[in-house]
Motif scaffolding. Structure first.
Motif, PDB file in Angstrom:
ATOM      1  N   GLN A  91      10.875 -16.798  -5.346  1.00 55.65           N
ATOM      2  CA  GLN A  91      11.356 -16.546  -6.659  1.00 55.65           C
ATOM      3  C   GLN A  91      12.694 -15.857  -6.517  1.00 55.65           C
ATOM      4  OE1 GLN A  91       8.250 -15.149  -9.048  1.00 55.65           O
ATOM      5  NE2 GLN A  91       6.960 -16.584  -8.516  1.00 55.65           N
ATOM      6  N   ASN A  92      12.741 -14.780  -5.785  1.00 54.47           N
ATOM      7  CA  ASN A  92      13.566 -13.895  -5.675  1.00 54.47           C
ATOM      8  C   ASN A  92      14.282 -13.890  -4.332  1.00 54.47           C
ATOM      9  OD1 ASN A  92      15.610 -11.905  -6.028  1.00 54.47           O
ATOM     10  ND2 ASN A  92      14.356 -10.341  -6.871  1.00 54.47           N
ATOM     11  N   PRO A  93      15.057 -14.722  -3.790  1.00 58.74           N
ATOM     12  CA  PRO A  93      15.518 -14.824  -2.418  1.00 58.74           C
ATOM     13  C   PRO A  93      16.566 -13.875  -1.785  1.00 58.74           C
ATOM     14  CG  PRO A  93      16.740 -16.528  -3.628  1.00 58.74           C
ATOM     15  CD  PRO A  93      15.601 -15.992  -4.509  1.00 58.74           C
ATOM     16  N   LEU A  94      16.338 -12.554  -2.141  1.00 62.99           N
ATOM     17  CA  LEU A  94      17.176 -11.475  -1.719  1.00 62.99           C
ATOM     18  C   LEU A  94      16.750 -11.345   0.095  1.00 62.99           C
ATOM     19  CD1 LEU A  94      17.181  -8.970  -4.522  1.00 62.99           C
ATOM     20  CD2 LEU A  94      19.056 -10.555  -3.968  1.00 62.99           C
ATOM     21  N   GLN A  95      18.059 -11.147   0.717  1.00 59.56           N
ATOM     22  CA  GLN A  95      17.806 -10.965   2.165  1.00 59.56           C
ATOM     23  C   GLN A  95      17.091  -9.649   2.443  1.00 59.56           C
ATOM     24  OE1 GLN A  95      18.442 -13.813   3.921  1.00 59.56           O
ATOM     25  NE2 GLN A  95      18.818 -14.653   1.839  1.00 59.56           N
ATOM     26  N   GLY A  96      16.231  -9.664   3.605  1.00 60.18           N
ATOM     27  CA  GLY A  96      15.823  -8.407   4.254  1.00 60.18           C
ATOM     28  C   GLY A  96      14.875  -7.408   3.333  1.00 60.18           C
ATOM     29  N   ARG A  97      14.265  -8.275   2.289  1.00 63.24           N
ATOM     30  CA  ARG A  97      13.446  -7.381   1.297  1.00 63.24           C
ATOM     31  C   ARG A  97      12.315  -6.858   1.955  1.00 63.24           C
ATOM     32  NH1 ARG A  97      11.937  -9.323  -4.665  1.00 63.24           N
ATOM     33  NH2 ARG A  97      11.023  -7.268  -5.407  1.00 63.24           N
ATOM     34  N   PHE A  98      11.262  -7.613   2.674  1.00 60.60           N
ATOM     35  CA  PHE A  98      10.160  -7.211   3.222  1.00 60.60           C
ATOM     36  C   PHE A  98       9.976  -7.285   4.860  1.00 60.60           C
ATOM     37  CE2 PHE A  98       9.594  -8.985  -1.021  1.00 60.60           C
ATOM     38  CZ  PHE A  98       8.701  -7.985  -1.796  1.00 60.60           C
ATOM     39  N   ILE A  99       9.091  -6.515   5.296  1.00 59.87           N
ATOM     40  CA  ILE A  99       8.794  -6.368   6.747  1.00 59.87           C
ATOM     41  C   ILE A  99       7.297  -6.361   6.684  1.00 59.87           C
ATOM     42  CG2 ILE A  99       9.264  -5.525   9.176  1.00 59.87           C
ATOM     43  CD1 ILE A  99      11.624  -4.004   7.991  1.00 59.87           C
ATOM     44  N   LEU A 100       6.530  -7.420   7.067  1.00 57.17           N
ATOM     45  CA  LEU A 100       5.102  -7.296   7.343  1.00 57.17           C
ATOM     46  C   LEU A 100       4.992  -6.986   8.900  1.00 57.17           C
ATOM     47  CD1 LEU A 100       5.568  -8.952   4.686  1.00 57.17           C
ATOM     48  CD2 LEU A 100       3.289  -9.652   5.048  1.00 57.17           C
ATOM     49  N   CYS A 101       4.099  -5.963   8.913  1.00 56.35           N
ATOM     50  CA  CYS A 101       3.635  -6.063  10.560  1.00 56.35           C
ATOM     51  C   CYS A 101       1.947  -5.825  10.586  1.00 56.35           C
ATOM     52  CB  CYS A 101       3.979  -4.193  10.809  1.00 56.35           C
ATOM     53  SG  CYS A 101       5.618  -3.803  10.725  1.00 56.35           S
ATOM     54  N   GLY A 102       1.425  -6.573  11.750  1.00 57.89           N
ATOM     55  CA  GLY A 102       0.092  -6.866  11.994  1.00 57.89           C
ATOM     56  C   GLY A 102       0.083  -6.737  13.416  1.00 57.89           C
ATOM     57  N   SER A 103      -1.351  -6.213  13.727  1.00 57.53           N
ATOM     58  CA  SER A 103      -1.798  -6.073  15.271  1.00 57.53           C
ATOM     59  C   SER A 103      -2.828  -7.242  15.591  1.00 57.53           C
ATOM     60  CB  SER A 103      -2.366  -4.699  15.370  1.00 57.53           C
ATOM     61  OG  SER A 103      -1.551  -3.869  15.299  1.00 57.53           O
ATOM     62  N   ALA A 104      -3.208  -8.078  14.484  1.00 54.92           N
ATOM     63  CA  ALA A 104      -4.146  -8.977  14.774  1.00 54.92           C
ATOM     64  C   ALA A 104      -3.694 -10.096  13.773  1.00 54.92           C
ATOM     65  CB  ALA A 104      -5.340  -8.628  14.546  1.00 54.92           C
ATOM     66  N   THR A 105      -4.267 -11.383  13.979  1.00 57.76           N
ATOM     67  CA  THR A 105      -4.216 -12.492  13.100  1.00 57.76           C
ATOM     68  C   THR A 105      -5.202 -12.637  12.408  1.00 57.76           C
ATOM     69  OG1 THR A 105      -2.793 -13.706  14.455  1.00 57.76           O
ATOM     70  CG2 THR A 105      -3.788 -14.868  12.769  1.00 57.76           C
ATOM     71  N   PRO A 106      -5.680 -12.632  11.157  1.00 59.17           N
ATOM     72  CA  PRO A 106      -6.944 -12.592  10.437  1.00 59.17           C
ATOM     73  C   PRO A 106      -7.684 -13.963  10.507  1.00 59.17           C
ATOM     74  CG  PRO A 106      -5.025 -12.674   8.825  1.00 59.17           C
ATOM     75  CD  PRO A 106      -4.435 -12.624   9.976  1.00 59.17           C
ATOM     76  N   PRO A 107      -8.956 -14.121  10.761  1.00 60.59           N
ATOM     77  CA  PRO A 107      -9.570 -15.239  10.898  1.00 60.59           C
ATOM     78  C   PRO A 107      -9.584 -16.215   9.697  1.00 60.59           C
ATOM     79  CG  PRO A 107     -11.165 -13.345  10.399  1.00 60.59           C
ATOM     80  CD  PRO A 107      -9.988 -12.772  10.533  1.00 60.59           C
ATOM     81  N   GLN A 108      -9.200 -15.341   8.661  1.00 65.77           N
ATOM     82  CA  GLN A 108      -9.044 -16.311   7.445  1.00 65.77           C
ATOM     83  C   GLN A 108      -7.454 -16.263   6.970  1.00 65.77           C
ATOM     84  OE1 GLN A 108     -11.185 -18.233   5.841  1.00 65.77           O
ATOM     85  NE2 GLN A 108     -12.516 -17.629   7.293  1.00 65.77           N
TER      86      GLN A 108
END
Length: 428
Positions: A91-108
């Motif tokens: 809905q709001n395609p601004l660049q560089g807005r979010f960074i998601l970090c994860g150490s594992a891929t959830p089973p779901q």
């Protein structure tokens, strides 16, 4: 507070933040994701903190009102946040807005993959160039990116690093939060890392086991197979003793899947080029933990023991000295960091009958490759070049450069054109 040591991946993150809506930073626990992302974000939500997680569960849209770039650390602990961010960038395609970090891929998995909206960046443990950028061992003098161009650059430079220093690095590891601790603290930290991975992270990634001892024995066998292409069946069979139960094939596969999800296992895939002259290649991966220090810790092998020739015993059949396999894994770990900066991939090559192999194939975005042999030795002999010369005869100009990475003091190019580069002098 400890001063932040710049990472090679920083440049990639900066460039991608300028041109994409959201980034997903993936990597095993402890590789430095949180610290690195904190250098690029203005707001950080740490979901491994129970209080922060509870607040976000109660009011997840808080992330949408925060000052960007917004980093959400360990997002897999609240998988719904992925879809919330995905809908927001739609809905709001601004660049560089979010960074998601994860150490594992959830089973779901989230309901949407994020394709077209989120770009994935992988983080690995510290490469040698990030650990040893100091006058003591000399900065890297040979660039993997330049080797990939096929320009046959001059190679030179010297280093004081030798067998002892590389073996200490194998056992110290590249996890930035623990590698510089006093020896006893380091050993305890690596053991605790493994225990946390098996007791907590394994379950978070969907792994289940009725026999925790058997799971540890399976990982022990996998660690013993570092640098080999032993079959999963061989690893499964080795995960036992006369008095123990053998894990079934489905259980062994579940162990492998869950440990890969949390990044504990990080094997090198086989190279599969579409060339008639290379049609009979093995499809087995080359086994590797995310950091060879974890393999040494799992097997209770110190640097002194490795230099004395100690190994994992008869767990998995090997033809090399075990420290050589761990050194190869260390070089491969660094190659992955350098290759990622050059938009390249790292694989291995071995023909199906085992007569010819090349330790690592680095394939660039234009299809050209750098072939890398790794030798835990200071001096290079003609016999060490057999696999590289065999490959050169089969792929011709597609081979940009052939390199032997060793433990010697000096970089140089042989008369046959093969570059000899100490591991400490190879960089991005």
């Amino acid at each position: 507070m400890t001063r932040y040591g710049p990472r090679i991946v920083d440049a990639e993150i900066r460039e991608l933040l300028e041109g994409t809506r959201a980034l997903s930073i993936e990597g095993a626990r402890g590789v430095g994701k949180t610290t690195t992302v904190s250098q690029h974000a203005r707001t950080v939500f740490r979901l491994d903190d129970e209080h922060s997680l509870a607040l976000l569960r109660a009011a997840p849209r808080r992330v949408l009102a925060a000052e960007p770039p917004v980093a959400i650390d360990e997002w897999q602990l609240f998988p719904d946040i992925w879809d919330l961010v995905r809908r927001e960038v739609d809905q709001n395609p601004l660049q560089g807005r979010f960074i998601l970090c994860g150490s594992a891929t959830p089973p779901q998995r989230p309901t949407h993959s994020g394709a077209g909206r989120m770009v994935t960046v992988h983080m690995k443990p510290l490469a040698l160039a990030e650990r040893w950028n100091s006058p003591e061992f000399a900065s890297p003098t040979v660039s993997l990116a330049e080797l990939l161009t096929g320009s046959r650059p001059n190679v030179g430079g010297t280093t004081e690093a030798g067998l002892d220093e590389y073996t200490r690095e194998i056992c110290s590891g590249g996890l930035p939060g623990v590698r510089d601790e006093p020896p006893r603290v380091l050993r305890a930290s690596l053991r605790s890392y493994i225990e946390r991975a098996l007791d907590v992270d394994f379950a978070e990634a969907g792994g289940t086991t009725r026999n925790p001892v058997l799971l540890r024995r399976w990982l022990h066998s996998y660690a013993a197979a570092t640098g080999t292409i032993a079959s999963i069946e061989a690893i499964r069979s080795a995960a036992t003793s006369e008095s123990d139960q053998v894990p079934s094939r489905p259980v062994s596969a579940k162990y492998h899947d869950a440990l890969t999800r949390i990044g504990m296992l990080d094997p090198f895939p086989p190279w599969a080029p579409t060339l008639n002259r290379l049609s009979r290649l093995t499809r087995r991966p080359k086994h590797s933990l995310v950091d060879p220090a974890l393999a040494a810790s799992m097997l209770n092998l110190s640097a002194d023991a490795l230099l004395r020739g100690a190994g994992p015993g008869s767990a998995v059949q090997r033809v090399d000295v075990f420290v050589g396999g761990l050194f190869e894994s260390l070089v491969g770990q660094s190659l992955r960091v350098y290759a990622q900066a050059a938009e390249a991939s790292v694989m291995h090559l071995r023909d199906s009958d085992g007569r010819h192999e090349v330790d690592f194939i680095v394939e660039g975005p234009d299809g050209r490759v750098v072939a890398v042999e790794v030798k835990f030795a200071a001096h290079v002999r003609d016999r060490h070049t057999v696999g590289l010369r065999w490959l050169a005869e089969r792929i011709g100009d597609r081979l940009a450069n052939a390199v032997i990475v060793n433990t010697g003091p000096q970089s140089y190019r042989r008369q046959d054109g093969i570059a000899v580069v100490p591991a400490a002098l190879l960089g991005p």
